[in-house]
Structure formats: C-alpha cells, structure tokens
Write an enzyme that holds these catalytic residues in place. Structure first.
Site, mmCIF file in Angstrom:
data_model
loop_
_atom_site.group_PDB
_atom_site.id
_atom_site.type_symbol
_atom_site.label_atom_id
_atom_site.label_comp_id
_atom_site.label_asym_id
_atom_site.label_seq_id
_atom_site.Cartn_x
_atom_site.Cartn_y
_atom_site.Cartn_z
ATOM 1 N N HIS A 60 9.203 -2.566 -96.085
ATOM 2 C CA HIS A 60 9.631 -2.888 -94.719
ATOM 3 C C HIS A 60 8.452 -3.041 -93.768
ATOM 4 O O HIS A 60 7.599 -2.159 -93.669
ATOM 5 C CB HIS A 60 10.565 -1.792 -94.221
ATOM 6 N N TYR A 93 23.650 -10.587 -86.194
ATOM 7 C CA TYR A 93 23.744 -9.314 -86.910
ATOM 8 C C TYR A 93 25.087 -8.727 -86.523
ATOM 9 O O TYR A 93 25.340 -8.461 -85.350
ATOM 10 C CB TYR A 93 22.603 -8.379 -86.527
#
Ligand SMILES: *[C@@H]1O[C@H](CO)[C@@H](O)[C@H](O)[C@H]1NC(C)=O
Ligand SMILES: *[C@@H]1O[C@H](CO)[C@@H](O)[C@H](O)[C@H]1NC(C)=O
Ligand SMILES: *[C@@H]1O[C@H](CO)[C@@H](O)[C@H](O)[C@H]1NC(C)=O
Length: 621
Positions: free
Chosen positions: A415, A233
């Site tokens: 999510h 990330y």
C-alpha cells in the site's frame, strides 16, 4: 461448415458484427476476414487449460485468458476479439503507456493478415521486433469472436521486450479500425488504446479443501444504481447477527454482477473497531454527507479483491477470526466502481462471499503492518523520478514480540498513495538479505489486492523486515510528506500470517531530532536564512520552505540512510511493547541477495525476423 479456404459466403458466418465491420471497410477487409476464417481448425481451449480471465476494455470487446507454466517459464495467452475490425494490438509496458510498449500486432494491409512481435518507440510508432518471442499457436473463429492463442516466455533477454515479473503487470491494448500498408505505418497515438492492470504470475499453489461444516455469508451492494461518473467508492454497512459467535473465515471470493465485469474495479470488507457497538445502516457513495462519521474507523481489512483476482484461500492450518467477543458486529463493504464511459442506469449487487466455519482451525491468522509510520518526518522532494523511503521492523522488536517458533507469512497487500511506483519487503537474517517477502516493480496505487505468496516466508525471532517504497514526484512542486491524506504518502505492507501474535504494527520513521539537524544544515548553506521563521514551524511547513537543489536532495537521502530511527513495535490500539524504541540504530545489512540470472529461451529461428502470415495454406498443414 464448408471446407476451409473455400468458404466465401458471408451468410455462413455466425456473427453479424463481423459482417458490419467488414462492410464498413469494403472488400479489402473482407478478404482479410475470409483468410482468418479459413485459418481456423481445432477446438476452443477449455476453461481448465486457461484458468485466468480478465476483460481488457470497458466495452468488453477484448478479453484475455491465460495460464502459466512455471516449468517452462512461459505464459499461454488467449485473446478473444469480439467484433474484429481490422486488427488489434496487445502487450505490456512499464506503467501501461502505449509508448515504449512490448506488443503483438494483428493487422492487415488489405490483402493479407499478419501477426508479429513488435514494439512501440517513445513516439508511439510501431516497429517489428528483430527477435520474435511471441509464438502464435492458433487463430480461430468462434461464435463469440476471433480467438488468438500465443505463447511468451517470462523473460526473453531482448532489450525491446518486457520482463514478466511477479506483481502488477500493465497490459496495453489497441484497436485497429482500418488496414495499414505496413507495421511501421502504425502509430499508437492515432489509435484507440487502453490499459488494464493484472497480476499475471499467479502463484501455483493448490487450494486447500474446505471443511465440511462451511457456511457462506454474502456481503454485497443491495441492487444499487452505479453513479454515472468515472470513479465511485461505494460504502455499505453490514451487521452480523446478534450473538454471532467466533468463526474462522477459510476462504472468500468475489461476486460480480453479470454484465458489470468491466465496472467493478476492486472491493474490500473492513471490520469496525471492537468498541464500536452501534453503526447506523448506510449504503451510498463513501464521500456522501449522509455517511455515518464513525464508518471511517472501520479500516481493519477482512477481505480484499481486485479485478483479475480469484478466490482467496487461507492455508489449511489457519483461519481469520471474526464474530464473538472482542470483535465488532459491524462490517463495511467498499466497492470501487470504475466507469470511464460514464454508463448510466447500470444496477449492481456485487460484493464478497465469505466462507467460514465454526470449527476453529489450529491457528488464528493475523495481519501485521510493516513499513513506515504515517508521519511527515518521512518526505519525498518534488520532481524526483525514483526516490526511495525505507521502513524497518527491527531485530529487537521481532525478538521480543514473536513466539519462539516464529511466524509464517502467507499473503501480503502492498500500500502507498498516488506517488508510489515500487514496493519491496526483504527479510534480513544475521545481517544478510535472506528472502524477498513480496515485491512489486510495477506497483500501482490503483491496483491493490491481497496476494498469496508463492512460498510461505517464515520469520524468526531476531529477524529484520525492511520495506522500501519508490516514489515518483515529477508532477509535484512541493515536497510530499508522510501522512493519511491522498497527496501525502504511505509505505506499508500488510502481511497476513499465523499464528497470530500481539504484534500488530512494526514500523519506523527517522528520528525527529536528526531531521531538525537536516533543516539547520540546509539553513546554514542557505546563507543563514532560517528555512521558516515562524516561531514553531510544523514539519510540513519546514519541508515546504526547503530550497530543493541537488545538495538538499542528497543530504535528505543521506540522512534517511544513516540517521537513527524511532521504532513503533506496537500491540493493537497504539500500545507499544515494553522497551526502548527511540534513537535505534538502523539495522545493518552486510550482504545482498543475488538477483536471479535471467533465463534466455533458446532462439527458435535464427533467420531474420518477419511477421507470421496468417494464411490458408500454412494453417492447413
Ligand atoms: C496452457 O494452455 C495451453 C493452450 O490451451 C495448453 O496447451 C497447455 O497445456 C496449458 N498449460 C498448462 C500448464 O495448463
Ligand atoms: C506519431 O504520432 C505522434 C503524435 O501525433 C507524432 O508526434 C509522431 O511524429 C508520429 N510518428 C510518426 C512516425 O508518424
Ligand atoms: C505505538 O505506540 C506508541 C505508544 O503507545 C504510540 O505513541 C504510537 O503512536 C504508536 N504508533 C502507531 C503508529 O500507532
């Protein structure tokens, strides 16, 4: 070019990779390739006819393009196979496993090439599907590789077939390196297989025209070197110019560095909180020790893209405000690089291009969180295959917080953390299930994109929004509680809507007092032993010491199904609307939405199924 069917000169083939592949397997494969080469006629489908594309494998050998006909309820697929060896498998399965998959197979026995609708059983063995629902339209050799064009209805009413639904689809693929005597001889466990997640059923809505005074801003990685590890990330800070006034974002699109299409998995741009007036520049892995601490607070989504998604357009009447007073000058770009082959030295400048206008549109778009509050009171027992948790946005909250004209939801981002398998938000009006806001029956936490809704959903005052998440905890030994940690769970739907209201969060959790009753009850049935004897056990500790048997599981599920909730009907920065939000009754739902009856396509050939032989004669017509 020589006449089809007479061409036997390898020299006339443009691609050396096919030559290499063929020479590896000798004449048998060569015959197979000649047949395919001969089978090609017609022109390559153009970009406009097949607007969606996705690379399937990390090396880029297989590339899928497709279009959708909602009138016919069918998809046209085009599979480009670069450097064909002896065949390919392509299809879909519930969560991307090669077993129990619905497949098309292109294979050769050495003499003849075949194409068939097939399926794999739980051991990975391939079987011919008695009902052939993939219709082969064209086989073509192009300078890039072999192109297969075929069609599949969304639903086939064949129990061996995958039902193509809204939301995530797990595509599976495999590469055949050698001929097989029969379809049944193929076993996926011996093949190079992989999966790719995509939203196949893209909404069929025209993109609104951009205003004439549209500017663009690129937020992208500054030619970084992608770390040679599977998952990275990357965090990058972008500062807006000083005095940058309020604008409306009207569209955004991905910028993916050429050659890195298989590595850039998803990207998000977050806004920092308005009170954060300085963030040091940073560009590096998000887990780096050098990352400024306050970057973690930059979590308000401004733009999100995931593999396979195209540009995101705001509806004509709305835009997402950024810049100006009351908003932070700092943005955080986060890029997820997925590098399973651990490639080294790959440079990247991918990111997101924002299109924005100073001419503010009629409405500000807003983002609202629906679902469950992040609290350990909502928990999932271990070893569950499909445990459901539900969060509510009640009628009292929408009554109070929405404008008289209501709001219009046009996009949604679902999510959960790692255990999430399905998510759905249902709009309930007058006690009746009214309309699905968004649903994903094959949800994957590894594939989160902001999705345009096929149809804008209007929410009135007094409506209820119910968000349910299904979890799988088969691989866990302890209960999974709600929370921020990656091993804790969430159940959220970020809905994008207009006009913006003060309501930023409309979520719930079971009442904490009732949860204590659950622990007491379990204790009593547990021979009076306290679940936890510590003086003031935390809720995760209490859950950790519950003996999970069918009784405790059922009682917890029942508790979540009837106990009152505490509502969070909140404005920004954790301020709630005036009212009584504790010990609220669960909203009543008196009637369910009817499930749509599956459309079974007319059977094309009632005769016993057999693979299509890809032959010279058949294709010359
Ligand atoms: C989809 O693609 C096929 C093959 O290129 C084409 O024949 C068809 O017209 C396209 N359909 C739509 C709805 O664009
Ligand atoms: C396919 O391979 C798996 C794993 O090697 C094996 O367990 C299974 O028996 C094989 N099936 C057949 C039909 O060969
Ligand atoms: C909502 O607001 C209340 C009261 O200000 C606060 O205690 C609560 O934590 C907020 N909820 C969330 C999820 O932020």
């Amino acid at each position: 070019m020589q006449a089809p069917g007479r061409c036997c000169h390898w020299a006339s083939l443009p691609s050396p990779s096919v030559w290499e592949a063929a020479s590896m397997y000798g004449t048998a494969v060569a015959v197979f390739l000649v047949i395919l080469v001969a089978a090609l006629q017609g022109s390559a489908p153009t970009e406009s006819r097949l607007p969606y594309h996705i690379p399937l494998d990390p090396e880029g050998f297989l590339e899928l393009s497709w279009n959708i006909s909602y009138a016919q309820e069918a998809i046209d697929f085009q599979l480009l196979v670069r450097r064909l060896k002896a065949g390919v498998l392509f299809g879909m399965s519930d969560r991307g496993k090669p077993e129990n998959a619905d497949l098309v197979v292109l294979w050769t026995d050495g003499d003849t090439a075949y194409f068939a609708d097939a399926w794999s059983d739980q051991n990975g063995q391939i079987h011919l599907d008695p009902q052939q629902d993939y219709q082969l339209l064209q086989v073509q050799r192009t300078p890039e590789g072999l192109v297969l064009l075929f069609k599949r209805p969304f639903g086939t009413c064949d129990p061996k077939d995958y039902l193509i639904e809204d939301g995530t689809v797990h595509l599976v693929y495999g590469i055949l390196e050698k001929p097989f005597q029969s379809l049944e001889a193929i076993n996926t466990s011996g093949l190079r297989m992989g999966l790719q997640r995509v939203q196949l059923l893209k909404p069929d809505i025209p993109n609104p025209a951009l205003p004439s005074d549209t500017y663009t801003m690129e937020i992208h990685a500054p030619n970084i070197r992608i770390p040679s590890q599977e998952t990275t990330y990357w965090c990058h800070v972008k500062e807006l110019p000083k005095g940058f006034p309020r604008h409306h974002i009207v569209m955004y699109e991905p910028i993916v560095t050429k050659g890195n299409e298989g590595l850039v998995h998803h990207m998000e741009v977050f806004q920092c909180p308005p009170e954060m007036d300085s963030v040091p520049y940073f560009s590096g892995p998000c887990d780096s020790e050098k990352k400024p601490d306050n970057l973690n607070y930059c979590r308000r989504v401004l733009a999100a893209w995931a593999l396979g998604a195209k540009a995101f357009y705001y509806p004509e009447e709305a835009g997402l405000a950024f810049g100006g007073p009351g908003s932070s000058r700092y943005l955080r770009l986060e890029i997820h690089y997925h590098n399973p082959l651990v490639k080294e030295g790959q440079h990247d400048s991918s990111g997101i291009r924002l299109y924005y206008t100073p001419t503010l549109r009629r409405f500000d778009a807003g983002i609202m969180e629906l679902g469950l509050v992040y609290t350990p009171v909502m928990a999932i027992p271990p070893q569950e295959t499909d445990f459901v948790l539900t969060g509510y946005c009640t009628d009292s909250c929408t009554q109070l917080a929405l404008p008289p004209s209501g709001i219009h939801i046009f996009a949604s981002q679902l999510h959960t953390h790692l255990a999430g398998r399905k998510v759905v938000t249902m709009l309930v009006r007058d006690g009746r299930e009214w309309e699905i806001v968004n649903q994903d029956n094959h949800y994957s936490p590894q594939f989160q994109e902001i999705r345009m809704l096929k149809k804008v959903v209007s929410v009135h005052r007094g409506d209820v929004l119910i968000t349910s998440c299904t979890y799988n905890t088969e691989d866990r030994k302890q209960a999974t509680v709600g929370g921020f940690g990656i091993m804790e769970e969430m159940c959220v739907n970020y809905v994008h809507y207009y006009p913006q209201t003060e309501l930023e969060l409309c979520k719930s959790a079971v009442d904490a007092g009732f949860l204590q009753e659950f622990f007491h009850l379990i204790n009593r049935f547990n021979g009076g032993k306290e679940v936890c004897t510590c003086p003031q056990p935390s809720i995760p500790q209490q859950f950790a010491s519950v003996p999970w048997n069918s009784f405790s599981r059922k009682v917890l599920q029942a508790l979540y199904g009837f106990a009152p909730i505490s509502m969070h009907c909140n404005k920004s920065w954790a301020v709630h609307f005036q009212g009584e939000w504790n010990l609220q009754p669960l909203p009543k739902v008196i009637s369910s939405l009817e499930a749509p009856t599956p459309q079974c396509p007319p059977r094309q050939c009632p005769s016993p199924a057999s693979p299509a032989i890809i032959s010279i004669v058949g294709d010359r017509g």
